[in-house]
Every structure is written in structure tokens, then in C-alpha cells.
Design a protein around this motif. Structure first.
Motif, PDB file in Angstrom:
ATOM      1  N   ASN A  43       0.828  -1.206   0.000  1.00  0.00           N
ATOM      2  CA  ASN A  43       0.000   0.000   0.000  1.00  0.00           C
ATOM      3  C   ASN A  43       0.860   1.252   0.000  1.00  0.00           C
ATOM      4  O   ASN A  43       0.422   2.326   0.348  1.00  0.00           O
ATOM      5  N   ILE A  44       2.128   1.096  -0.403  1.00  0.00           N
ATOM      6  CA  ILE A  44       3.035   2.231  -0.329  1.00  0.00           C
ATOM      7  C   ILE A  44       3.474   2.703  -1.709  1.00  0.00           C
ATOM      8  O   ILE A  44       3.380   3.873  -2.040  1.00  0.00           O
ATOM      9  N   ASN A  45       3.948   1.756  -2.548  1.00  0.00           N
ATOM     10  CA  ASN A  45       4.599   2.126  -3.811  1.00  0.00           C
ATOM     11  C   ASN A  45       3.880   1.537  -5.013  1.00  0.00           C
ATOM     12  O   ASN A  45       2.907   0.818  -4.882  1.00  0.00           O
ATOM     13  N   VAL A  47       4.430  -0.880  -8.337  1.00  0.00           N
ATOM     14  CA  VAL A  47       5.336  -1.893  -8.889  1.00  0.00           C
ATOM     15  C   VAL A  47       4.746  -2.399 -10.212  1.00  0.00           C
ATOM     16  O   VAL A  47       3.587  -2.787 -10.279  1.00  0.00           O
ATOM     17  N   LYS A  62       9.976  -0.423  -9.797  1.00  0.00           N
ATOM     18  CA  LYS A  62       9.313   0.001  -8.560  1.00  0.00           C
ATOM     19  C   LYS A  62       9.480   1.504  -8.421  1.00  0.00           C
ATOM     20  O   LYS A  62      10.600   2.010  -8.435  1.00  0.00           O
ATOM     21  N   GLU A  83      16.451   2.212  -0.989  1.00  0.00           N
ATOM     22  CA  GLU A  83      16.155   0.822  -1.365  1.00  0.00           C
ATOM     23  C   GLU A  83      17.115   0.355  -2.457  1.00  0.00           C
ATOM     24  O   GLU A  83      17.674  -0.747  -2.376  1.00  0.00           O
ATOM     25  N   PRO A  99      17.125  -9.234  -5.795  1.00  0.00           N
ATOM     26  CA  PRO A  99      17.030  -8.980  -7.242  1.00  0.00           C
ATOM     27  C   PRO A  99      18.178  -8.074  -7.713  1.00  0.00           C
ATOM     28  O   PRO A  99      18.597  -7.180  -6.985  1.00  0.00           O
ATOM     29  N   MET A 113      14.600  -3.417 -11.866  1.00  0.00           N
ATOM     30  CA  MET A 113      15.306  -4.581 -11.294  1.00  0.00           C
ATOM     31  C   MET A 113      14.867  -5.894 -11.910  1.00  0.00           C
ATOM     32  O   MET A 113      13.905  -5.950 -12.677  1.00  0.00           O
ATOM     33  N   GLU A 114      15.584  -6.922 -11.510  1.00  0.00           N
ATOM     34  CA  GLU A 114      15.308  -8.274 -11.965  1.00  0.00           C
ATOM     35  C   GLU A 114      13.894  -8.693 -11.537  1.00  0.00           C
ATOM     36  O   GLU A 114      13.466  -8.387 -10.428  1.00  0.00           O
ATOM     37  N   ASP A 115      13.222  -9.395 -12.435  1.00  0.00           N
ATOM     38  CA  ASP A 115      11.906  -9.942 -12.113  1.00  0.00           C
ATOM     39  C   ASP A 115      12.110 -11.258 -11.360  1.00  0.00           C
ATOM     40  O   ASP A 115      12.700 -12.192 -11.898  1.00  0.00           O
ATOM     41  N   ILE A 116      11.652 -11.316 -10.139  1.00  0.00           N
ATOM     42  CA  ILE A 116      11.850 -12.557  -9.358  1.00  0.00           C
ATOM     43  C   ILE A 116      10.522 -13.307  -9.173  1.00  0.00           C
ATOM     44  O   ILE A 116      10.341 -14.032  -8.188  1.00  0.00           O
ATOM     45  N   SER A 117       9.605 -13.143 -10.142  1.00  0.00           N
ATOM     46  CA  SER A 117       8.280 -13.760  -9.922  1.00  0.00           C
ATOM     47  C   SER A 117       8.276 -15.287  -9.967  1.00  0.00           C
ATOM     48  O   SER A 117       7.238 -15.898  -9.712  1.00  0.00           O
ATOM     49  N   PHE A 241      10.928 -13.991  -0.610  1.00  0.00           N
ATOM     50  CA  PHE A 241      10.320 -14.772  -1.689  1.00  0.00           C
ATOM     51  C   PHE A 241      11.119 -16.063  -1.818  1.00  0.00           C
ATOM     52  O   PHE A 241      12.339 -16.077  -1.646  1.00  0.00           O
ATOM     53  N   GLU A 253      13.193  -0.757   1.779  1.00  0.00           N
ATOM     54  CA  GLU A 253      13.078   0.705   1.808  1.00  0.00           C
ATOM     55  C   GLU A 253      13.200   1.274   3.231  1.00  0.00           C
ATOM     56  O   GLU A 253      13.383   2.469   3.404  1.00  0.00           O
TER      57      GLU A 253
HETATM   58  P1  ADP Z   1       5.864  -2.016  -1.216  1.00  0.00           P
HETATM   59  O1  ADP Z   1       7.114  -1.373  -0.721  1.00  0.00           O
HETATM   60  O2  ADP Z   1       4.928  -1.055  -1.815  1.00  0.00           O
HETATM   61  O3  ADP Z   1       5.252  -2.887  -0.152  1.00  0.00           O
HETATM   62  P2  ADP Z   1       7.121  -4.330  -2.425  1.00  0.00           P
HETATM   63  O4  ADP Z   1       8.555  -4.066  -2.735  1.00  0.00           O
HETATM   64  O5  ADP Z   1       6.827  -5.129  -1.217  1.00  0.00           O
HETATM   65  O6  ADP Z   1       6.306  -2.968  -2.411  1.00  0.00           O
HETATM   66  O7  ADP Z   1       6.467  -5.006  -3.689  1.00  0.00           O
HETATM   67  C1  ADP Z   1       5.077  -5.265  -3.755  1.00  0.00           C
HETATM   68  C2  ADP Z   1       4.851  -6.583  -4.481  1.00  0.00           C
HETATM   69  O8  ADP Z   1       5.333  -6.480  -5.820  1.00  0.00           O
HETATM   70  C3  ADP Z   1       5.599  -7.752  -3.873  1.00  0.00           C
HETATM   71  O9  ADP Z   1       4.878  -8.352  -2.841  1.00  0.00           O
HETATM   72  C4  ADP Z   1       5.783  -8.664  -5.062  1.00  0.00           C
HETATM   73  O10 ADP Z   1       4.616  -9.426  -5.270  1.00  0.00           O
HETATM   74  C5  ADP Z   1       5.934  -7.689  -6.218  1.00  0.00           C
HETATM   75  N1  ADP Z   1       7.367  -7.447  -6.519  1.00  0.00           N
HETATM   76  C6  ADP Z   1       8.158  -6.484  -5.990  1.00  0.00           C
HETATM   77  N2  ADP Z   1       9.410  -6.543  -6.495  1.00  0.00           N
HETATM   78  C7  ADP Z   1       9.421  -7.577  -7.363  1.00  0.00           C
HETATM   79  C8  ADP Z   1      10.420  -8.160  -8.236  1.00  0.00           C
HETATM   80  N3  ADP Z   1      11.663  -7.691  -8.285  1.00  0.00           N
HETATM   81  N4  ADP Z   1      10.042  -9.202  -9.011  1.00  0.00           N
HETATM   82  C9  ADP Z   1       8.782  -9.697  -8.966  1.00  0.00           C
HETATM   83  N5  ADP Z   1       7.806  -9.200  -8.173  1.00  0.00           N
HETATM   84  C10 ADP Z   1       8.108  -8.153  -7.384  1.00  0.00           C
END
Ligand code: ADP
Ligand code: MG
Length: 405
Positions: A43-45, A47, A62, A83, A99, A113-117, A241, A253
Motif C-alpha cells: 500500500n506504499i509504492n 510496482v 518500482k 532501497e 534482485p 530490477m530483476e523480475d523474481i516472480s 520470496f 526501503e
Molecule cells: P511495497 O514497498 O509497496 O510494499 P514491495 O517491494 O513489497 O512494495 O512489492 C510489492 C509486491 O510487488 C511484492 O509483494 C511482489 O509481489 C511484487 N514485486 C516487488 N518486487 C518484485 C520483483 N523484483 N520481481 C517480482 N515481483 C516483485
């Protein structure tokens, strides 16, 4: 569109983020057709995932806004720089655990950044009772490798002070100082959310216990003044993750120079949410119950062992001899227990609640779960100097379970 300079912040959408990625990285081949979607659940940023349909290659962007996504209140977007810097440093010290950063744009407060999904949110995986045998080794490796080399036990002391300065994170620390270390015990902003049936318990056990307040005050002071290591600052199980091949740690962050035990305590505390939840909801998955009961003390023990071993291997300054190192590690573990306690309590009575608690909707069960978690949190805070192994920590929890449930 390549004439956009990105020299001033504007909030991106799925269209503009594609242009931003093309202009700021050469990750995708020129001319490739890119798609984007928003994947943020925080609920902050903001993505975004951006991918090339033809090759399947993807990355993640992000972006921080100047206003909080949830409440619209202002929050310094410079947190995005911290961050990015923290991820870069952690990536160097603990390769493969975070990542990769492809680009950071300080005007846009956006990092690519790298996608870590391929890795899944640990909190969700634990709720689904998935077992990860290598998790204790992996998380303790990450903790020791990313924390110890940032201390001035190893780092040149001038360089360390420069880093303390660089990582001053006033506004995000302020959030933790209030939400973790003040409001659960002294609700001066009236933001606590107390479950029906918990009012008296919270009043008596948290708001009126002067001895507890003094202990929390002590931990608060440690958090605010022990600029020991560059810590992640928000290492709950939604920042971890995981899959069969490893772990990735995201979202630092809240990073700043603070006490090592804060990160370790957040990891331990958040694992107890799962154990407590499964006990109260009567999980019949014996394998998971055995695993979660073992994994928490194992993480405590492994972290301590690795911290001591790495100190012995890397420190060659005669003043920081073996006896010093023993005492240092013992103090870090004591802090960790205290911070696990403050995390357990703040996630129960504060507004940043965890899924392991809010998913329990049956009233009696919910009250029992919250009482167990708060009681254990208090036990950890007050008794932290008396507990000196993972087993003793787990025993404290089991004793309360017997008594309460
Ligand atoms: P916030 O600071 O707003 O809480 P997060 O950094 O926790 O944001 O990211 C929110 C969501 O986005 C994560 O829970 C994840 O599902 C997804 N996410 C964030 N960074 C990545 C990444 N590098 N690769 C894949 N998914 C990501
Ligand atoms: Mg975050």
C-alpha cells in the motif's frame, strides 16, 4: 517519446513505464514489443512488470510517489534511493539473495530490477503449509553475509561512518519508532485496531504494565541509537520470496544503520505467526507442524553459529578477540528475541496486521490466537536475557500454548 528526459518526478502508468524502461536500460532488444502491468500488492509504492511478448524476457520497475498510496499522506520518496542502494550493497555481499538492479533514476524515484516472480511470497507459502527444507541455511546465510560486513568490526571505521550518514532514513525510521516501539504500548495517535474481546487484555498487559514499557523503551532506544549494521529494516515474511531453488529478499526501503537483531527478530517473529496460526486453527498437517516447530529454533541456532564462525574467520583486530565475539553474538541474540517480541505485538494490535491473524475470523479462536501471540511477545521482551538457545525459545512458546489453548 525518446525526448523525455526523466529529470522530474511524475507517476508512471503501464504506458509510460514501457517508455521509461526503453530509455533507461538496454535490457530489451531495440524494437521489441513490450507489455506492462501493475503487480504491486503493497500500500506504499507502485510496482510494474514489463515484458517482451516475443522472448518472454521481463523486468520489474518500482516507483515511489511523494504521497503514500494508501492514505495519501506525504512520505519522502528518497526511500526509493535507499532501497536501490541497499539492494546494490546486499547484492554484492550476499550474491543471488536479492534482485539485480539494472538502473536507478533518482529524479523519478524509480528503480528497474530483476523480475523474481518465479519465487513466491513466503507468508503465502507458509499459509499453504509448504515446507522448504533449505530455508534455515538460506536465510541465515543472507543475514550473516549481508549484515556482518557492514559493521565496523570489519569495515574501516571512516567508511562505516560515511555509510551511516548515507543511509539516514528519518521518515521510515520514524514510522517504525511509532508503530513498533510506541503505539502498541501507548496509543497516543489512536491508531491501534483492537479486536473485539481483546480490549481488557490489551489494556492490562500492554497499556498498563510499567515493567514492560521500560523494556520496550530500552529496545526502542537500541533501535534508534545502535548504528551497528546496514539492516533491511522490514524483514517480515512478505519481504522474503522463495521456491525450491532459493530465496530472494525484496523491499529494503526501511534500510538504515541499526541493530542486527532487528532483522533477525523480524524473521523469527514472523515465523511464529505461522506456528501460532496453525495451532489455533487446528492444522492436521503433521509434517508441516513438525517442520515449523523445528525450523524456528534452527534459524536461531544457525544464525548464532554462523555469526560466531564468520567473526572468528574475518576479524583480525586483537581487541575484538574471541571473548569479545562471544559476548557480541550473545547480545545480538538477546536483541533478536526482544525485537521478535515487539514485532509479534505490533502486528497484532497495530494497523499493519498479518494474514495469519486476520484470516482467523471465528471470534473465540481469534481472541485465543491474539492472546497467545501477545503473551509470547511479552515473554520474549521481558525474558530475553534468560533465553540462550533456539530450543529454549521454542520451549517458552510451547509452555504458553499448553497453558492458553
Ligand atoms: P511495497 O514497498 O509497496 O510494499 P514491495 O517491494 O513489497 O512494495 O512489492 C510489492 C509486491 O510487488 C511484492 O509483494 C511482489 O509481489 C511484487 N514485486 C516487488 N518486487 C518484485 C520483483 N523484483 N520481481 C517480482 N515481483 C516483485
Ligand atoms: Mg515496502
Amino acid at each position: 517519446m525518446d525526448n523525455i528526459k526523466y529529470d522530474r518526478h511524475f507517476l508512471m502508468d503501464t504506458g509510460t513505464v514501457v517508455e521509461f524502461v526503453k530509455a533507461n536500460t538496454d535490457f530489451f532488444d531495440a524494437g521489441s514489443k513490450l507489455n506492462a502491468c501493475e503487480i504491486g500488492d503493497g500500500n506504499i509504492n507502485y510496482v510494474f512488470k514489463v515484458w517482451d511478448e516475443a522472448t518472454g524476457k521481463s523486468l520489474v520497475v518500482k516507483q515511489a510517489d511523494k504521497l503514500l498510496r494508501s492514505s495519501g499522506r506525504p512520505l519522502n520518496p528518497d526511500r526509493n534511493r535507499l532501497e536501490a542502494e541497499a539492494l546494490k550493497l546486499q547484492g554484492e555481499l550476499a550474491a543471488g539473495f536479492v534482485p539485480k538492479i539494472y538502473n536507478y533514476n533518482e529524479n523519478m524515484y524509480a528503480l528497474i530490477m530483476e523480475d523474481i516472480s518465479e519465487y513466491k511470497n513466503l507468508r503465502t507459502e507458509l499459509q499453504a503449509e509448504r515446507i522448504f527444507e533449505n530455508f534455515p541455511e538460506q536465510i541465515t546465510d543472507f543475514l550473516v553475509k549481508s549484515l556482518l560486513p557492514t559493521t565496523d568490526l570489519l569495515l574501516c571505521r571512516q567508511e562505516k561512518k560515511e555509510r551511516v550518514k548515507k543511509f539516514i532514513n528519518t521518515e521510515l525510521c520514524d514510522i517504525s519508532e511509532d508503530l513498533v516501539f510506541t503505539e502498541p504500548y501507548y496509543d497516543y495517535k489512536k491508531r491501534n485496531i483492537i479486536t473485539d474481546g481483546m480490549e481488557e487484555f490489551v489494556e492490562e498487559k500492554l497499556y498498563r504494565d510499567e515493567k514492560l514499557k521500560a523494556e520496550v523503551g530500552y529496545l526502542r532506544n537500541v533501535f534508534m541509537n545502535n548504528a551497528e549494521a546496514l539492516i533491511h529494516g522490514d524483514l517480515h515474511s512478505g519481504s522474503i520470496f522463495i521456491n525450491e531453488s532459493g530465496i530472494k529478499i525484496i523491499d529494503p526501503e526501511f534500510a538504515f544503520y541499526g541493530p542486527i537483531g532487528y532483522d533477525v527478530g523480524n524473521v523469527l517473529g514472523n515465523l511464529f505467526f505461522s506456528w501460532a496460526n496453525k495451532l489455533c486453527t487446528g492444522s492436521t498437517n503433521g509434517r508441516y507442524m513438525d517442520w515449523i516447530a523445528e525450523v524456528i529454533p534452527e534459524i536461531y541456532n544457525l544464525f548464532k553459529q554462523k555469526l560466531e564462525a564468520e567473526m572468528e574467520r574475518l576479524i583480525n583486530f586483537p581487541i575484538y578477540n574471541k571473548s569479545f565475539q562471544r559476548r557480541y553474538a550473545a547480545r545480538v541474540m538477546e536483541d533478536s528475541l526482544g525485537f521478535a517480541g515487539t514485532e509479534l505485538i505490533r502486528r497484532t494490535v497495530g494497523d499493519a496486521k498479518v494474514a495469519e491473524i486476520v484470516s482467523v475470523t471465528e471470534v473465540d479462536r481469534r481472541v485465543r490466537l491474539e492472546k497467545l501471540i501477545i503473551s509470547f511477545g511479552i515473554r520474549l521482551i521481558k525474558g530475553r536475557s534468560m533465553i540462550s538457545s533456539g530450543e529454549e525459545m521454542a520451549e517458552e512458546f510451547k509452555r504458553l500454548v499448553k497453558y492458553d489453548i
